[in-house]
Design a protein around this motif. Structure first.
Motif, short mmCIF file in Angstrom:
data_model
loop_
_atom_site.label_atom_id
_atom_site.label_comp_id
_atom_site.label_asym_id
_atom_site.label_seq_id
_atom_site.Cartn_x
_atom_site.Cartn_y
_atom_site.Cartn_z
N LEU A 1 24.73 19.06 17.07
CA LEU A 1 25.90 19.14 18.44
C LEU A 1 27.46 18.86 18.37
N HIS A 2 28.15 19.10 19.16
CA HIS A 2 29.12 19.34 18.32
C HIS A 2 29.69 18.45 20.17
N PHE A 3 29.87 17.31 20.11
CA PHE A 3 30.59 16.43 21.74
C PHE A 3 32.29 16.87 22.18
N LEU A 4 32.24 17.52 23.26
CA LEU A 4 34.14 17.83 23.24
C LEU A 4 33.69 17.15 24.19
N CYS B 1 37.78 17.58 27.67
CA CYS B 1 38.77 17.43 28.58
C CYS B 1 39.85 16.27 28.24
N ASP B 2 40.75 16.86 29.83
CA ASP B 2 41.37 16.42 30.15
C ASP B 2 41.41 15.21 29.96
N ASN B 3 40.53 14.64 30.19
CA ASN B 3 40.00 13.02 31.29
C ASN B 3 39.29 12.41 30.34
N PRO B 4 39.01 11.07 30.73
CA PRO B 4 38.42 9.74 29.84
C PRO B 4 36.91 10.15 29.67
N ARG B 5 36.34 11.08 30.10
CA ARG B 5 34.63 10.84 30.53
C ARG B 5 34.56 11.45 28.44
N HIS B 6 33.53 10.56 28.01
CA HIS B 6 33.26 10.91 26.55
C HIS B 6 32.95 12.27 26.38
N HIS B 7 32.55 12.93 27.04
CA HIS B 7 32.39 14.50 26.14
C HIS B 7 32.19 15.13 28.11
N SER B 8 32.15 15.77 28.04
CA SER B 8 32.20 17.27 29.08
C SER B 8 31.38 18.39 29.13
N ILE B 9 31.47 18.42 27.37
CA ILE B 9 30.25 19.50 27.11
C ILE B 9 29.72 19.17 25.99
N ALA B 10 28.29 19.62 25.13
CA ALA B 10 28.00 19.47 23.92
C ALA B 10 27.18 20.74 23.74
N LEU B 11 28.17 20.93 22.89
CA LEU B 11 27.37 22.00 21.85
C LEU B 11 26.11 22.39 20.90
N PHE B 12 24.45 22.75 22.22
CA PHE B 12 23.67 22.34 20.47
C PHE B 12 23.43 23.49 19.26
N GLU B 13 23.20 23.51 18.56
CA GLU B 13 22.75 24.63 18.15
C GLU B 13 21.39 25.29 18.39
N ASP B 14 21.35 26.37 18.60
CA ASP B 14 20.00 27.08 18.65
C ASP B 14 20.26 28.21 19.04
N SER B 15 19.57 28.97 17.95
CA SER B 15 19.88 30.16 17.68
C SER B 15 17.99 30.72 19.30
N LYS B 16 17.10 30.12 19.05
CA LYS B 16 16.07 30.51 19.86
C LYS B 16 16.34 30.95 21.38
N GLN B 17 16.88 30.44 22.36
CA GLN B 17 17.20 30.69 23.36
C GLN B 17 19.24 31.90 23.91
N PRO B 18 18.83 31.80 24.68
CA PRO B 18 20.44 32.82 25.04
C PRO B 18 21.50 31.90 24.69
N SER B 19 22.32 32.59 24.29
CA SER B 19 23.61 31.87 23.94
C SER B 19 23.64 31.12 25.71
N GLY B 20 24.69 30.48 25.63
CA GLY B 20 24.71 29.13 27.27
C GLY B 20 23.94 29.21 27.96
N GLU C 1 31.14 11.12 13.49
CA GLU C 1 30.48 11.53 12.89
C GLU C 1 28.65 10.96 13.25
N SER C 2 28.02 11.14 13.45
CA SER C 2 26.10 10.51 13.28
C SER C 2 25.18 11.51 13.67
N ASP D 1 32.47 14.09 18.99
CA ASP D 1 31.17 13.69 17.74
C ASP D 1 31.20 14.47 17.36
N TYR D 2 30.25 14.85 16.17
CA TYR D 2 29.71 15.67 15.32
C TYR D 2 28.43 15.00 15.41
N MET D 3 26.78 15.53 16.12
CA MET D 3 25.69 14.69 15.58
C MET D 3 25.44 15.34 14.68
#
Ligand SMILES: [Fe+2]
Length: 298
Positions: A191-194, A196-215, A287-288, A174-176
């Motif tokens: 936010l990109h919700f991604l 991996c190879d299991n049924p969980r809806h997302h294992s990682i969400a990437l959140f757009e934010d340049s105010k804090q260190p990446s990761g 998309e949401s 999903d892209y929100m």
């Protein structure tokens, strides 16, 4: 897909006892033995641990450990990451033993966010004996859905998306895009919700934010099987005076009913139940524009 799930999380803590209390008495994990007295290992399922909390001078999230299926896929991925300039460093045998894995590598992604990949985690199959009576966590069969999910920040959403989907082979769920404020001039955040190879809806969400260190870790999610397990946790949060960051609500995209509370390291723990499990062969990415159906007053 070569990544099967979110295997472990490593955290630095100035006070291991504080994490022992929070992890066991509030979240419901159990401690498990470790060869290193400067590491607190917390267990939630058939894996020998899911949280590695290492003693240090700071209180912070260090990195996630992503599970790769086997030795062959691990070395293929390490060589691909080397080819694209991520300089993966294969850890020593001693460090691999401390992680209970065959081999692991430390990697820094193109935006500067660190993570580890590994294969060959030795399961102990020991049942969870939660000190506060949590029956189980939703992690699949013998933990094959991973421990939960993480949401991390990135200063360059497009670059991170390309890396996670093209190079690590995560799938798009999903892209929100939404605004946290009521300001009409607020450009909002993506936010990109991604998965991996299991049924969980997302294992990682990437959140757009340049105010804090990446990761930087925005939150770490653990799932329990029913509303009572969530309700008992909310009671424990209140008993221990833990700060509720975001009150109960239900997410739109993964349908998780959850609360967010503050961990000793400052990042939020999302604790929920009811997350959808997806058959990826019959799914189209969505998309949401709305994070929650109700509650979760951001
Ligand atoms: Fe979440």
């Amino acid at each position: 897909m070569c990544i099967s799930g979110l295997g472990y999380i490593t955290i630095e803590a100035s006070d291991l006892e504080q994490w022992r209390t929070f992890g066991c008495d509030v979240l419901g994990f159990m401690t498990t033995s470790t060869a290193d007295s400067n590491t607190l290992s917390l267990k939630m399922d058939a894996y020998p641990y899911r949280l590695r909390i290492v003693k240090g001078s700071l209180d912070r999230f260090l990195l996630p450990g992503w599970e790769v299926y086997d030795k062959c896929q691990f070395h293929d991925l390490v060589s691909h990451l080397r080819d694209i300039g991520c300089s993966p460093k294969i850890g020593s045998t001693d460090e691999a033993q401390l992680r209970n894995v065959r081999e692991y590598a430390h990697v820094v992604d193109p935006t500067g966010s660190a993570f580890e990949i590994y294969y060959g985690m030795q399961l102990d199959y020991a049942p969870l004996v939660s000190p506060v009576g949590v029956k189980e966590f939703v992690t699949g069969h013998n933990g094959d859905m991973g421990l939960g999910h993480i949401a991390i920040s990135t200063p360059d959403l497009a670059k991170s998306l390309s890396f996670y989907t093209d190079d690590l082979q995560f799938g798009k769920t999903d892209y929100m895009h939404f605004q946290f404020s009521d300001d009409a001039n607020d450009p909002g955040q993506g936010l990109h919700f991604l998965h991996c190879d299991n049924p969980r809806h997302h294992s990682i969400a990437l959140f757009e934010d340049s105010k804090q260190p990446s990761g930087s870790l925005i939150h770490l999610m653990f799932e329990v099987p029913d509303i009572d397990q969530l309700g008992y946790m909310i009671d424990r949060v209140n008993q221990h005076g833990i700060k509720v960051v975001t009150p109960i609500g239900k997410h739109t995209n993964d349908e998780m009913v959850s609360v967010y509370v503050e961990s000793p390291a400052g990042f939020a723990i999302e604790y929920g139940f009811g997350g959808v499990q997806v058959d990826w062969d019959h799914y189209r990415p969505t998309e949401s524009a709305k994070p929650s159906l109700w509650g979760h007053n951001w």
